[in-house]
Design a protein around this motif. Structure first.
Motif, mmCIF file in Angstrom:
data_model
loop_
_atom_site.group_PDB
_atom_site.id
_atom_site.type_symbol
_atom_site.label_atom_id
_atom_site.label_comp_id
_atom_site.label_asym_id
_atom_site.label_seq_id
_atom_site.Cartn_x
_atom_site.Cartn_y
_atom_site.Cartn_z
ATOM 1 N N ASP A 227 -2.183 -15.980 -1.796
ATOM 2 C CA ASP A 227 -1.462 -14.828 -1.246
ATOM 3 C C ASP A 227 -0.887 -13.963 -2.357
ATOM 4 O O ASP A 227 -0.941 -12.730 -2.302
ATOM 5 C CB ASP A 227 -0.330 -15.308 -0.331
ATOM 6 N N PHE A 231 -1.881 -10.093 -3.087
ATOM 7 C CA PHE A 231 -0.826 -9.075 -3.024
ATOM 8 C C PHE A 231 -0.741 -8.304 -4.337
ATOM 9 O O PHE A 231 -0.443 -7.110 -4.359
ATOM 10 C CB PHE A 231 0.514 -9.742 -2.721
ATOM 11 N N ARG A 236 -1.201 -6.417 -0.041
ATOM 12 C CA ARG A 236 -1.257 -6.965 1.307
ATOM 13 C C ARG A 236 -1.326 -8.478 1.258
ATOM 14 O O ARG A 236 -1.789 -9.056 0.280
ATOM 15 C CB ARG A 236 -2.488 -6.437 2.055
ATOM 16 N N LYS A 237 -0.859 -9.107 2.352
ATOM 17 C CA LYS A 237 -0.961 -10.550 2.480
ATOM 18 C C LYS A 237 -1.726 -10.878 3.764
ATOM 19 O O LYS A 237 -1.697 -10.105 4.730
ATOM 20 C CB LYS A 237 0.427 -11.197 2.527
#
Length: 705
Positions: A227, A231, A236-237
């Motif tokens: 993640d 990111f 974004r995750k």
């Protein structure tokens, strides 16, 4: 917001000083001490900014609880004893110098753990650690967080498997719904996916007990590494609640794979899971260093705090790792933004493949991680490895390999012949790159000749127009191209653009960066922001000069205020560009781009020759050229791509002026860090050149269509 969120907001907003936190130590630290904490490495102190770094709410709550309940006393236990004053032990005072007084105290306190409470000496230390771990296993079911931190500081193991209970401390905390205890355990390495004797994970125990928010948080922690990498690239995750566990961005450009690149990619995919995890963790640490470094530089007073003693140019040494692995970790800092993004994408792709059990897919992008272990043409960053370690980098037996290459990218022994083949392949690749650069320069020369011819034709056309009575262009005699900033030139531009709305740059209401309303979310294929800039200024200038005269390599991402960050045109949105008849002609945009490029090249020469007094005049000329180029475009272009390029162009020009002013020393203040100023100046110039190239590409495609 929830009560917990409001409490966290009050906790952060009530802090005038300090603004940083050490997550694994449970303490808050000021800017000055933070510079030392960063140099210790994440294995000693995990540093995060309270405002400009994204925090999981429950993790911030955990740090708040530890700080409020006196976690600092755990690390200063022996100093609280009155006898310590008699023995000469004392804390560093705020009035002490950072180096060496405060830095030595911080290293002793958090790295050497010199002041924590020591258990009585016993013959079998393993029994002591086992007893401490059993105490931790029992304590996590309660809310007494500082007791568990004290046990962890003494050597209790967060992943301890209780032989009688058949589970780990995290299983107990998850079943009891102790969110802060779970956060603390995972910070110290507890595995949310570890099975108990019945095959259930802490996530399963949390869901069965009805603690669904805790279960969701444990899933996020389980995928924390991938993640964080995703990111970093695209902001974004994944949506874990809906079953999306991976985001793998794609690069906008593709490179032909050499035989060396194919071999390197294959070697990454053939790594054992253990070695792959080591490489992924090292890249994770480098992402943390780069992001924290960007926040650090943004929030500091550059004239006082940012010096050679506060910079962390590469990953600090972790004494638990081998010399070879430590050197490989440090060499990650040599990667430029494009190379590092490629490596991160390859790791994300292979992590997804390994978990889902997919077959090895054919790669598109060049993997450059083998650069970590290639032969050095320059000295190492520090004395991590001795000469004996260097000799051990070419083992010929299994015994040698386990001794010196426990984290190398090979599953078998590396022979001298193989090593020389790789080295020769690298040399061949470098020669090919040089050849491509020369070819690119030749094409650039041809382009300039064509532009001169175009200007000549425009001049002849202008001369013909002078004889037309209704000509709206009143060009003074003796000059085909008068000063574009003169009032007469402005009047001509206004007349020529009378058929469409005026731009704010033409009406004089400009002098502001181009910032349209709203932000466009970055897609999964987003390309990472090019931060931080390489430390070698001369090499950076050469790379920027190449970037000015070559096609774009990537599309700029955005620098998050709280942390981070198709076609051969390198602008994925270009195919979807809506027809916009108000866009200027390609010739006008190219002419202004050439003017911007010329001014940037003058700035680069000044940077290479250390002529810092030339920064401000160069930046002013660049700003004038940028303003004139922006005036060619309508106030509100239809395309978000055009608006984004204009926004990057104008805002970078303003940032460039601001950074160039820092080159002048101020009265009563120490001289600026010229290396840092030069890096920031070159970064701004790069963004301006990139935005100009984007606008040329867009207008060319639009006018061609």
């Amino acid at each position: 917001p929830t009560n917990k969120a409001r409490a966290n907001q009050i906790f952060v907003s009530s802090l005038s000083e300090p603004r940083w936190a050490s997550v694994n130590r449970g303490v808050l630290i000021c800017d000055e001490c933070c510079s030392v904490h960063r140099s210790l490495g994440r294995h000693s102190s995990q540093v995060r900014h309270l405002i400009h770094t994204p925090w999981p709410p429950t993790q911030l709550q955990m740090v708040q609880m530890l700080y409020s309940n006196g976690a600092n006393s755990i690390w200063e236990h022996s100093l609280l004893d009155p006898a310590s004053v008699m023995s000469g032990k004392r804390k560093a005072n705020p009035q002490d110098k950072l180096h060496p007084n405060k830095s030595e105290f911080i290293k002793a306190k958090y790295q050497m753990l010199a002041f924590v409470h020591r258990m009585p000496c016993r013959e079998d230390d393993s029994l002591t650690a086992k007893d401490l771990s059993k105490q931790l296993h029992s304590s996590v079911r309660t809310g007494n967080l500082e007791t568990c931190l004290r046990l962890l500081s003494l050597g209790a193991q967060a992943n301890f498997f209780h032989p009688e209970k058949g589970n780990t401390p995290l299983h107990v905390a998850a079943k009891a719904g102790q969110v802060s205890q779970a956060e603390l355990l995972t910070v110290y390495g507890a595995d949310p996916g570890a099975p108990d004797s019945n095959g259930k994970t802490p996530i399963d125990h949390a869901r069965e007990a009805g603690h669904h928010d805790l279960a969701d948080r444990l899933v996020e922690i389980q995928y924390e590494l991938t993640d964080r990498l995703a990111f970093y690239l695209c902001g974004r995750k994944p949506d874990h609640k809906n079953g999306q566990h991976f985001i793998v961005p794609q690069m906008a450009d593709s490179l032909d794979l050499s035989e060396l690149a194919k071999a390197a990619k294959k070697k990454l995919q053939s790594l054992s899971n253990h070695l792959f995890e080591e490489l992924a963790m090292d890249v994770y640490d480098e992402v943390d260093r780069r992001e924290t470094d960007a926040v650090w530089l943004t929030t500091q007073n550059h004239s006082t705090l940012v010096t050679e003693t506060t910079v962390v140019p590469f990953l600090p040494v972790n004494p638990e790792y081998s010399s070879t692995r430590n050197q490989g970790r440090q060499k990650l800092a040599r990667f430029n933004a494009h190379e590092f993004a490629t490596l991160v994408i390859d790791i994300l792709s292979d992590a997804k493949r390994r978990q889902q059990g997919n077959s090895i897919a054919s790669p598109k992008d060049l993997l450059l991680y083998s650069k970590i272990f290639q032969d050095n043409d320059q000295p190492d960053y520090d004395s991590v490895a001795s000469d004996e370690d260097t000799d051990q980098e070419l083992p010929t037996s299994k015994g040698d390999r386990t001794k010196s290459l426990d984290s190398d990218l090979s599953d078998g022994p590396v022979t001298v012949h193989e090593y020389m083949e790789v080295k020769n392949a690298l040399s061949a690749s470098e020669a090919k790159i040089q050849h491509l650069m020369k070819a690119n320069n030749s094409l650039s020369d041809e382009l300039r000749l064509m532009q001169k011819k175009l200007q000549s034709l425009q001049s002849e056309n202008t001369s013909l127009r002078r004889h037309v009575p209704t000509n709206i262009y009143q060009i003074p005699s003796g000059s085909d191209y008068p000063d574009p900033s003169s009032p007469s030139a402005l009047k001509r531009r206004q007349s020529a653009r009378a058929s469409r709305p005026m731009s704010m740059y033409e009406t004089g209401s400009g002098l502001k960066p181009y910032v349209p309303k709203g932000e466009t979310p970055y897609p999964e294929e987003g390309i990472p922001t090019l931060q931080p800039f390489p430390p070698n200024v001369s090499k950076t200038c050469s790379l920027l000069s190449f970037a000015i005269s070559s096609p774009l390599l990537c599309r700029r991402g955005r620098l998050r205020s709280s942390g981070w960050l198709g076609e051969s045109s390198s602008i994925p949105e270009l195919d979807d560009l809506e027809s916009d008849p108000t866009l200027p002609s390609t010739e006008d945009v190219i002419r202004k781009t050439e003017q911007i490029t010329k001014n940037i090249q003058e700035l680069l020469r000044a940077a290479q020759e250390n002529k810092h007094d030339s920064f401000i005049p160069c930046s002013e000329r660049i700003h004038v050229a940028v303003t004139e180029m922006a005036a060619l475009f309508p106030k509100k272009p239809r395309s978000e791509t055009v608006r984004g390029s204009l926004r990057l162009l104008t805002s970078s020009a303003y940032r460039l002026q601001s950074e160039c002013r820092k080159a002048l020393p101020s009265e009563g203040c120490p001289g600026p860090d010229m290396q840092l100023v030069t890096q920031q100046v070159i970064q701004c110039a790069y963004d301006i050149a990139k935005a100009a190239k984007q606008l040329v590409t867009i207008t060319t495609k639009e006018n061609t269509n």
